[in-house]
Design a protein around this motif. Sequence first.
Motif, mmCIF file in Angstrom:
data_model
loop_
_atom_site.group_PDB
_atom_site.id
_atom_site.type_symbol
_atom_site.label_atom_id
_atom_site.label_comp_id
_atom_site.label_asym_id
_atom_site.label_seq_id
_atom_site.Cartn_x
_atom_site.Cartn_y
_atom_site.Cartn_z
ATOM 1 N N VAL A 176 0.830 -1.203 0.000
ATOM 2 C CA VAL A 176 0.000 0.000 0.000
ATOM 3 C C VAL A 176 0.864 1.253 0.000
ATOM 4 O O VAL A 176 0.592 2.223 -0.723
ATOM 5 C CB VAL A 176 -0.968 -0.016 1.200
ATOM 6 C CG1 VAL A 176 -1.646 1.348 1.373
ATOM 7 C CG2 VAL A 176 -2.024 -1.100 1.020
ATOM 8 N N ASN A 177 1.920 1.252 0.800
ATOM 9 C CA ASN A 177 2.823 2.407 0.831
ATOM 10 C C ASN A 177 3.485 2.635 -0.532
ATOM 11 O O ASN A 177 3.688 3.784 -0.956
ATOM 12 C CB ASN A 177 3.888 2.220 1.909
ATOM 13 C CG ASN A 177 3.329 2.369 3.312
ATOM 14 O OD1 ASN A 177 2.230 2.897 3.487
ATOM 15 N ND2 ASN A 177 4.062 1.909 4.302
ATOM 16 N N MET A 178 3.832 1.551 -1.205
ATOM 17 C CA MET A 178 4.432 1.674 -2.537
ATOM 18 C C MET A 178 3.449 2.307 -3.515
ATOM 19 O O MET A 178 3.818 3.170 -4.327
ATOM 20 C CB MET A 178 4.865 0.295 -3.048
ATOM 21 C CG MET A 178 5.464 0.320 -4.452
ATOM 22 S SD MET A 178 5.897 -1.327 -5.043
ATOM 23 C CE MET A 178 7.243 -1.708 -3.925
ATOM 24 N N MET A 179 2.194 1.875 -3.442
ATOM 25 C CA MET A 179 1.180 2.459 -4.324
ATOM 26 C C MET A 179 0.971 3.942 -3.993
ATOM 27 O O MET A 179 0.833 4.776 -4.891
ATOM 28 C CB MET A 179 -0.136 1.696 -4.194
ATOM 29 C CG MET A 179 -0.072 0.215 -4.577
ATOM 30 S SD MET A 179 0.457 -0.098 -6.280
ATOM 31 C CE MET A 179 2.162 -0.618 -6.019
ATOM 32 N N ASN A 180 0.943 4.258 -2.713
ATOM 33 C CA ASN A 180 0.781 5.659 -2.304
ATOM 34 C C ASN A 180 1.956 6.513 -2.767
ATOM 35 O O ASN A 180 1.778 7.638 -3.259
ATOM 36 C CB ASN A 180 0.640 5.746 -0.785
ATOM 37 C CG ASN A 180 -0.796 5.615 -0.323
ATOM 38 O OD1 ASN A 180 -1.700 6.202 -0.916
ATOM 39 N ND2 ASN A 180 -1.020 4.841 0.729
ATOM 40 N N LYS A 181 3.157 5.980 -2.616
ATOM 41 C CA LYS A 181 4.350 6.725 -2.998
ATOM 42 C C LYS A 181 4.322 7.078 -4.484
ATOM 43 O O LYS A 181 4.759 8.158 -4.901
ATOM 44 C CB LYS A 181 5.596 5.905 -2.673
ATOM 45 C CG LYS A 181 6.895 6.599 -3.037
ATOM 46 C CD LYS A 181 8.095 5.722 -2.687
ATOM 47 C CE LYS A 181 9.403 6.396 -3.087
ATOM 48 N NZ LYS A 181 10.582 5.535 -2.759
#
Length: 642
Positions: A176-181
């Motif tokens: 999820v953090n990768m997608m947000n980034k």
Amino acid sequence: MSKCIQGLSLGVLCLVLVSTISGALSHEGSVALSHEGVGRKQNVTYDGRSLIIDGRRELFFSGSIHYPRSTPDMWPDLIAKAKEGGINVISTYVFWNAHEPVEGKFNFKGRYNLVKFIKLIQKQGLYVILRIGPFIEAEWNHGGFPYWLREKPGIIFRTDNQPFKYYMKRYAKMIVNMMNKNELFAPQGGPIILTQIENEYNNVQQVFKERGADYVQWAGNMALKLNTGVPWIMCKQKDAPGAVINTCNGRNCGDTFTGPNSPNKPSLWTENWTAQYRVLGDPPSQRPAEDLAFAVARWFSKHGTLVNYYMYHGGTNFGRTTSSFVTTRYYDEAPLDEYGLVREPKWGHLRDLHRALKLSRKALLWGTHSNYSLGHQLEARVYQNSEKNVCSAFLANNNTREAATIYFQNVPYYLPPRSISILPDCKTVVFNTKKVNAQHNARTFHHVKDFSKGMRWKMFKDSIPNTEDTPVQNSLLLEHYNATKDTTDFLWYTTNIDVGSNDLPLLNSIKPILQVASWGHAVHGFVNDLYVGSSHGDHVQSPFSLNKPITLKPGKNKISLLSMTTGFPNSGGYMEHKIAGVSKVLIQGLMTGTQDLINNIWGHQVGLLGEKLEVYNPRSSKKVKWVDAKGHDHEPLIWYKQ
């Protein structure tokens, strides 16, 4: 005005319908990101009728395309062909063991470049459903779980188990953090409109009893706390908690889905199986285009607003990525075949269906639904909204053998067996699921080169290890998965036995029998470095056995077994306890009786010498001494190269 529906044997049923909708057939509606909309921030919500994008209801036609099952240079063409086929969403799993094969060491390159894949989808104006899992099943090795997860102390997969929940949450949060980034969620201007946690957990939930129920609640609530900004789904999960939407998987969700577990959730179909994955030994899988179209039309006629084809393009299980006994060719019978070629009439018939459903979009999403029986296994499902001046009808013949003529609004309509006609304006049939207008095609293969004639092959013979030279020796037969740790399909077992001259049968025509029981998938047997035979299991039956006559000599004899797997299991309860490998070895027919070798000193070697030397690598193979292969036909353990 007053109109009537007349069945074949029920007389006349009257109801109030709106007048003919002017221009309805020319309005398909926009159900994908326009090029102008790419990068535009969009709010994603839902209600009991549909997903809502920036306040706009939509119909969604999704196709599963898994990025590791094709090559990056194929991705743009696959996406373009899906879009041309009326697809406006691409669905994909996220493959944990591909991205983190070693704990803390990540791989998002090449075929595993998830961000690149999603951005290519966005570039062509389509949405994305991201199925994070992290359990995915998917006929993928170990269901997507990395091997190292099995070795965590006290871990039990997919239940209310603290070690498992810790690593699952850590991984889901990382994705999820990768997608947000990379700003890939719709509220950030990205294409991701849905995210999935877990996968078909209802299939195993009862195995874990109350801990299973607790785990479902934990998983759903954990996901909701992650910062995605888009709805979460759980497929085949009747007790999906809170705002998590429960969805259907199967071939006929229009009839099998019991519905959302809340009136505030829409009906979503996350897996409509376009064929069937194949295991070794299976014939080609078939699902006719007519059957697929019927199931989809029925789904949308019964309040469905999203369907996902699993698979739209299956592709290839490269390397060792497939699960137990599943072939490398994955869903070749999908609308786009293994190579990304259009498979007709399936691709074209579904494209025509999507067009017909888009013409019915306003009525389906804003209309009031009515259902009318027109006789035995005959019905009309009507959606109308007088304020929007729209009306669409689905005329269905559910009889699988007999055609019928029905009267709808005093007009006769012919319905082939098991078919649905779509009338976007309640008057004009624009599509019937049984009538295929798409072209048919056939795929043929042509030999570019015959490698068996006129070519000189080189060979490298792999070695059979000696017990005393193996790195691991003990009086136990090691379990295959634990020994190989998912680094290879091969594990050698080797031991020595002493045979006295009086132990051998008096008649040369009578030979002892080597009997091997295995939980693996296949095994090769060797005695004194000579091949004696092979045996294998299958997708249904496990374990299996090898029973072969052997020749022994007085004195020391070497027994060698090469155990092989074709992928780890991908489903079931207590996956962390699944085992493989040789479990029992006997020699029968000796004068002294059956000899049990299980307590012998066994040597174990992980992998083949050729694997270690990377003889398949053009650079590494130059360091290996290759000899002429002529005269060595059918010998075991031979690597060949041209």
